[in-house]
Every structure is written in structure tokens, then in C-alpha cells.
Design a protein around this motif. Structure first.
Motif, PDB file in Angstrom:
ATOM      1  N   SER A 158       7.441  12.725 -11.360  1.00  0.00           N
ATOM      2  CA  SER A 158       7.018  14.116 -11.198  1.00  0.00           C
ATOM      3  C   SER A 158       5.630  14.149 -10.557  1.00  0.00           C
ATOM      4  CB  SER A 158       6.991  14.819 -12.550  1.00  0.00           C
ATOM      5  OG  SER A 158       6.047  14.206 -13.410  1.00  0.00           O
ATOM      6  N   SER A 159       5.243  15.282 -10.021  1.00  0.00           N
ATOM      7  CA  SER A 159       3.963  15.390  -9.319  1.00  0.00           C
ATOM      8  C   SER A 159       2.774  15.137 -10.251  1.00  0.00           C
ATOM      9  CB  SER A 159       3.845  16.771  -8.669  1.00  0.00           C
ATOM     10  OG  SER A 159       3.973  17.785  -9.665  1.00  0.00           O
ATOM     11  N   GLN A 160       2.923  15.493 -11.546  1.00  0.00           N
ATOM     12  CA  GLN A 160       1.804  15.308 -12.460  1.00  0.00           C
ATOM     13  C   GLN A 160       1.585  13.849 -12.822  1.00  0.00           C
ATOM     14  OE1 GLN A 160       3.051  17.705 -15.775  1.00  0.00           O
ATOM     15  NE2 GLN A 160       4.129  16.018 -16.758  1.00  0.00           N
ATOM     16  N   HIS A 161       2.632  13.006 -12.690  1.00  0.00           N
ATOM     17  CA  HIS A 161       2.486  11.578 -12.974  1.00  0.00           C
ATOM     18  C   HIS A 161       2.161  10.766 -11.730  1.00  0.00           C
ATOM     19  CE1 HIS A 161       4.751  12.818 -16.625  1.00  0.00           C
ATOM     20  NE2 HIS A 161       4.008  11.892 -17.203  1.00  0.00           N
ATOM     21  N   SER A 162       2.564  11.244 -10.567  1.00  0.00           N
ATOM     22  CA  SER A 162       2.387  10.441  -9.357  1.00  0.00           C
ATOM     23  C   SER A 162       0.954  10.489  -8.823  1.00  0.00           C
ATOM     24  CB  SER A 162       3.341  10.927  -8.266  1.00  0.00           C
ATOM     25  OG  SER A 162       3.061  12.274  -7.921  1.00  0.00           O
ATOM     26  N   ARG A 163       0.224  11.574  -9.156  1.00  0.00           N
ATOM     27  CA  ARG A 163      -1.170  11.729  -8.708  1.00  0.00           C
ATOM     28  C   ARG A 163      -1.264  11.611  -7.185  1.00  0.00           C
ATOM     29  NH1 ARG A 163      -3.719   7.542 -13.159  1.00  0.00           N
ATOM     30  NH2 ARG A 163      -2.929   8.632 -15.013  1.00  0.00           N
ATOM     31  N   GLY A 164      -0.303  12.227  -6.525  1.00  0.00           N
ATOM     32  CA  GLY A 164      -0.248  12.173  -5.073  1.00  0.00           C
ATOM     33  C   GLY A 164       1.173  11.900  -4.620  1.00  0.00           C
ATOM     34  N   ALA A 165       1.415  11.999  -3.332  1.00  0.00           N
ATOM     35  CA  ALA A 165       2.764  11.773  -2.797  1.00  0.00           C
ATOM     36  C   ALA A 165       3.086  10.279  -2.825  1.00  0.00           C
ATOM     37  CB  ALA A 165       2.862  12.307  -1.373  1.00  0.00           C
ATOM     38  N   VAL A 166       4.218   9.935  -3.442  1.00  0.00           N
ATOM     39  CA  VAL A 166       4.654   8.537  -3.484  1.00  0.00           C
ATOM     40  C   VAL A 166       5.180   8.139  -2.108  1.00  0.00           C
ATOM     41  CG1 VAL A 166       6.279   6.897  -4.508  1.00  0.00           C
ATOM     42  CG2 VAL A 166       5.193   8.657  -5.938  1.00  0.00           C
TER      43      VAL A 166
ATOM     44  N   THR B  75       0.887   5.214  -3.643  1.00  0.00           N
ATOM     45  CA  THR B  75       0.518   6.294  -2.724  1.00  0.00           C
ATOM     46  C   THR B  75      -0.269   5.667  -1.573  1.00  0.00           C
ATOM     47  OG1 THR B  75      -1.566   6.744  -3.863  1.00  0.00           O
ATOM     48  CG2 THR B  75       0.394   7.883  -4.668  1.00  0.00           C
ATOM     49  N   VAL B  76      -0.861   6.521  -0.746  1.00  0.00           N
ATOM     50  CA  VAL B  76      -1.664   5.995   0.362  1.00  0.00           C
ATOM     51  C   VAL B  76      -2.897   5.254  -0.150  1.00  0.00           C
ATOM     52  CG1 VAL B  76      -0.885   7.717   2.019  1.00  0.00           C
ATOM     53  CG2 VAL B  76      -2.820   8.245   0.530  1.00  0.00           C
ATOM     54  N   VAL B  77      -3.301   5.542  -1.412  1.00  0.00           N
ATOM     55  CA  VAL B  77      -4.472   4.894  -1.988  1.00  0.00           C
ATOM     56  C   VAL B  77      -4.156   3.487  -2.452  1.00  0.00           C
ATOM     57  CG1 VAL B  77      -6.218   5.060  -3.805  1.00  0.00           C
ATOM     58  CG2 VAL B  77      -5.391   7.124  -2.670  1.00  0.00           C
ATOM     59  N   GLY B  78      -2.957   3.299  -3.000  1.00  0.00           N
ATOM     60  CA  GLY B  78      -2.576   1.989  -3.508  1.00  0.00           C
ATOM     61  C   GLY B  78      -1.501   2.099  -4.562  1.00  0.00           C
ATOM     62  N   PHE B  79      -1.178   0.966  -5.189  1.00  0.00           N
ATOM     63  CA  PHE B  79      -0.137   0.919  -6.217  1.00  0.00           C
ATOM     64  C   PHE B  79      -0.737   1.172  -7.585  1.00  0.00           C
ATOM     65  CE2 PHE B  79       2.008  -1.455  -2.865  1.00  0.00           C
ATOM     66  CZ  PHE B  79       3.274  -0.914  -2.929  1.00  0.00           C
ATOM     67  N   GLY B  80       0.087   1.806  -8.438  1.00  0.00           N
ATOM     68  CA  GLY B  80      -0.314   2.053  -9.807  1.00  0.00           C
ATOM     69  C   GLY B  80       0.114   0.929 -10.728  1.00  0.00           C
ATOM     70  N   VAL B  81       0.027   1.182 -12.022  1.00  0.00           N
ATOM     71  CA  VAL B  81       0.407   0.182 -13.018  1.00  0.00           C
ATOM     72  C   VAL B  81       1.918   0.011 -12.984  1.00  0.00           C
ATOM     73  CG1 VAL B  81       0.403  -0.408 -15.462  1.00  0.00           C
ATOM     74  CG2 VAL B  81      -1.542   0.814 -14.455  1.00  0.00           C
ATOM     75  N   PRO B  82       2.429  -1.218 -12.864  1.00  0.00           N
ATOM     76  CA  PRO B  82       3.882  -1.414 -12.824  1.00  0.00           C
ATOM     77  C   PRO B  82       4.512  -1.174 -14.190  1.00  0.00           C
ATOM     78  CG  PRO B  82       2.783  -3.536 -12.842  1.00  0.00           C
ATOM     79  CD  PRO B  82       1.696  -2.503 -12.718  1.00  0.00           C
ATOM     80  N   SER B  83       5.810  -1.011 -14.174  1.00  0.00           N
ATOM     81  CA  SER B  83       6.556  -0.850 -15.427  1.00  0.00           C
ATOM     82  C   SER B  83       6.559  -2.161 -16.200  1.00  0.00           C
ATOM     83  CB  SER B  83       7.988  -0.419 -15.123  1.00  0.00           C
ATOM     84  OG  SER B  83       8.662  -1.460 -14.407  1.00  0.00           O
TER      85      SER B  83
END
Length: 449
Positions: free
Chosen positions: A26-34, A81-89
Motif C-alpha cells: 500500500s502507499s502508506q507502507h511503500s513510502r514512495g512508488a515501488v 524505490t528510486v531511493v533504494g531497497f527497504g528491509v527485506p522480508s
């Protein structure tokens, strides 16, 4: 960008692959466009060697291939996102299938379209579907229990389907509920591996009315200049062009294929192609098909185009003539009758009858008799009296001959020798005339004395 391990689903369709599926953030978890996802995996026995692969941000599934059969793997996924990868599952484990010769693999391209109270399920055959005698489909509701933070499962409903089935519509479901759908092939000896889908049905119309209406989204137009051309007796090439006017980015296309004029939904097959062409395979020979193409955007699909029709090429008959019947007419002739093959795969141009009085003779030594394809009975003459004969029958199209029927036997009648009435009458008349002449001679001699 954080992904929970519960958002991912792992399954195998063959001993050498693992299919990974996940829900979009969801948009609130992605913190930007995936914009992309990164999948990392390794064998459990070799955790120091980690492989990774990246896929686009609009993807929700990916299949890892060329893996080892009967091997435990661990996998995890991270969104970027364009910034980088988040924490993996969290690492999830999956064991690939054992490489048995008679194992039935899972169906491929399992797709489910969710509506408010229905799930429209489509799939493609298992890679070794010739081993299967049918398919089974199960559906169960899977909901989260807020009090225990676990999943509770309702009763599983299993449906048995024909081998040719590629579609099923599940109805009477609850709206806005999480469901798990499984499809697998089976035969008398074993159950195959299952293809799995998890997702939610749509919210009810009443709930939608209470909330703000969703913004109108443009839908892609259907492709244009659709052309179909038979490639073989079991395949058709279908090509098309992008819509002439469209403000929606098209990511792939869906092709609908069904025999012309059919009303049986189980005979409708769906294909997906990211290119502007697709080779439709596993079709019936000498059959006319209706084809239509649909454009798909990101989370939006357009209407199907108008249909085009094309027939597959003819082939040899795949089944022999049916209901072969033999009737002895007399001591030297037999009446042979039959019905056309159940699967002629073309226009029958001829039938070939093979017969012999010696079952152990090689086939090339049997006598043969050819008949026009419009004929379904013939009298075979010149046979020997009181003899056991063996017959078999085959049909042929312009492509070539098909298989012969099972051998059937018949016994000709014993010949009866009958007197020729005309010849016997002539002999009797001749003898009588001879006797009369003798009597006349004897009378004439007596009078002279």
C-alpha cells in the motif's frame, strides 16, 4: 519499504522451479512508488552462496528456474524505490519437488480474477499433463484472527473437473474476504502438485457507496489489426498491433481462444503475452477457433477486441473407424460395415480394409481393399468356403492414414453343392427319348417277325 513474510506465497510447478507470489504494498507502507523488487535465494545447505534477481515494480510474481530437485531453499524479497531497497522480508523456506518419472507437475499460468462474490479461475495444462486424467480445484476462506494474530481457515471445498478444463467460476463467496485457491492434476495412482493463489474478493457495493468514489481511471483500448494464421494441425499464430490511440501504458496482452460457436465455458482458454504475437498451442486439428485480444495496463484491463476466426490444419485421424461389423453372406463373401472415426482430424478421403485367413501373417501379406471416404459398407468377395477370416479397418485424410481398428473375425459358410435343374431336366428328357426309341425299335422288330 518493508515486506512481511506473510505477504508472500511459495509453490512449485516442477522439480526445478519455485514460484514466488506477493501482494503489492500500500502507499502508506511503500513510502514512495515501488519501482523494483529484489528476490534473494540460496540452498539451505549452502547459505553462504546467495543469488539475487530483480524484477519490475509492477510485477507480483516470479518463477525461479533451473533449481535442484528435492532440495530445500530459502527465499526473501525486498521492495525498492528510486531511493533504494527497504528491509527485506524474513527468510521463507521451500522444498522443491522430487524428480519422479511419474509425478504430475502443477498447472501453469494460474490466474484468478476476483469480483464481489465470485472468483474466475483460469490455468494452463501441467507440463506433463498427458499423465493426468483430470483436474481438481479447491477453495477455502483464510482470514486473520485479530485476537491471536493467526490465520483461521474455513472448510475446504474441492471440485473435480475434466482433463480438458481450463476454466472454472467459483460463485456464492463472501465479499471482502481472503481466499486460497488450489488447482492440481490427478490420475488413478497419484495426485499432482498444486498451483496456488491467495487474494481477496471485492468489497460490497454498499460499502463502496459509504466511502468516497474511486477516481475514474482510463482503460486501455483493445489491440488493432488482429491476424490469425494456422501454423500446424494443433497451433495458430496470432499477431496484432498496439491500440492506435491510448493514454495507458500497456504491460501485456490476454488472448481468449475457444472453438467457434461453443457455449461451454470450460473450453475457453486464456493466454498471456508481453509481445504483440503468440503461438496458441495444444489445439484440436481441423477445428475452427474464435480468437480475441485484450490490452492490460497496471492494475487495469481493457475490453476484448472483436473476434477473428481461423481453422487449424488437418491431420491424420487420431482414432480408427468405429463399430466395425462383419456378416458372412455366403461361402465366399462377407459384408463389412463401419462408422467414421470419432476424431477424423480432417475430411476422410479413403478407407483401407485389411483381411487374412492367417492371423500370424505379417501385415504386408494381408489382402487389402480400398474404398472411397464417403462409403461406410462394402461386400468383400472371392473368399474361401468354411474359413476363419480376420479383418481390420483404417481411415485416411489428405495428410495420411490413421490407426487401424481392433481386429475382428468372421467365418464363411460351408459350400453346398446343388444340382442344376436345367441340366437335370435335359438329362431326364434325353433318357426318356432314348427309352422311347428303344421301345419303338423293339416294337418294329417284333412286327417284322
Amino acid at each position: 519499504v518493508d515486506l512481511e513474510s506473510s505477504d508472500t506465497l511459495l509453490t512449485s510447478t516442477s522439480p526445478t522451479d519455485i514460484r514466488l507470489m506477493w501482494h503489492p504494498l500500500s502507499s502508506q507502507h511503500s513510502r514512495g512508488a515501488v519501482t523494483r523488487y529484489r528476490i534473494e535465494y540460496s540452498a539451505v545447505d549452502h547459505v553462504d552462496t546467495v543469488f539475487s534477481v530483480e524484477v519490475g515494480g509492477n510485477e507480483t510474481q516470479f518463477t525461479l528456474k533451473e533449481l535442484q530437485p528435492n532440495q530445500a531453499y530459502r527465499l526473501r524479497i525486498a521492495a525498492g524505490t528510486v531511493v533504494g531497497f527497504g528491509v527485506p522480508s524474513e527468510w521463507a523456506r521451500h522444498h522443491t519437488l522430487a524428480h519422479y518419472d511419474h509425478m504430475i507437475f502443477a498447472p501453469t499460468e494460474l490466474k484468478v480474477r476476483a469480483r464481489e462474490n465470485t472468483l474466475n479461475v483460469t490455468w494452463q495444462p501441467s507440463p506433463n499433463h498427458t499423465l493426468a486424467s483430470g483436474y481438481k480445484l479447491s477453495c477455502r476462506e483464510v482470514e486473520a484472527d485479530d485476537s491471536t494474530n493467526r490465520q483461521r481457515t474455513a472448510q475446504t471445498h474441492t471440485i473435480r473437473l475434466r482433463k480438458k478444463a481450463r476454466y472454472h467460476l467459483l460463485t456464492g463467496l463472501a465479499h471482502d474476504r481472503q481466499y486460497e485457491v488450489r488447482v492440481w492434476a490427478f490420475n488413478k495412482q497419484t495426485e499432482g502438485a498444486a498451483a496456488v493463489w491467495k487474494g481477496r474478493t471485492d468489497r460490497s457495493t454498499e460499502k463502496r457507496k459509504t466511502s468516497s468514489p474511486p477516481p475514474l481511471r482510463p482503460i486501455p483500448l483493445p489491440p488493432s489489426s488482429i491476424q490469425a494464421k494456422a501454423n500446424s494441425s494443433t497451433s495458430i499464430w496470432l499477431r496484432w498491433e498496439k491500440p492506435r490511440f491510448s493514454n495507458v501504458r500497456i504491460i501485456n496482452y490476454t488472448v481468449r481462444c475457444s472453438p467457434a460457436g461453443t457455449t461451454n465455458a470450460s473450453l475457453v482458454t486464456y493466454y498471456t503475452s508481453s509481445a504483440q504475437e503468440v503461438l496458441l498451442g495444444s489445439l484440436r486439428p481441423f477445428t475452427r477457433y474464435e480468437l480475441a485480444v485484450q490490452s492490460n495496463g497496471v492494475d487495469v484491463v481493457g475490453p476484448f477486441s472483436g473476434t477473428v476466426e481461423e481453422s487449424t490444419l488437418p491431420d491424420r485421424p487420431s482414432t480408427p473407424p468405429e463399430e466395425l461389423q462383419l456378416s458372412a453372406l455366403d461361402s465366399s463373401s462377407v459384408l463389412v460395415s463401419w462408422r467414421p472415426p470419432l476424431e477424423p482430424n480432417g475430411i476422410i478421403i479413403s478407407y483401407k480394409i485389411l483381411y487374412s485367413g492367417n492371423l500370424s501373417e505379417p501385415e504386408h501379406s494381408w489382402k487389402n481393399l480400398s474404398q472411397d471416404g464417403s462409403i461406410t459398407s462394402v461386400e468383400v468377395q472371392g473368399l474361401s468356403s468354411d474359413t476363419h477370416y480376420f479383418f481390420k479397418l483404417g481411415a485416411a485424410t489428405e495428410v495420411g492414414p490413421g490407426p487401424y481398428s481392433a481386429i475382428k473375425d468372421v467365418h464363411t459358410f460351408l459350400q453346398k453343392y446343388e444340382l442344376d435343374i436345367h441340366a437335370v431336366t435335359g438329362i431326364i428328357v434325353g433318357v426318356c427319348l432314348g427309352l422311347i426309341c428303344i421301345l419303338l425299335c423293339m416294337c418294329f422288330r417284333a412286327s417284322c417277325l
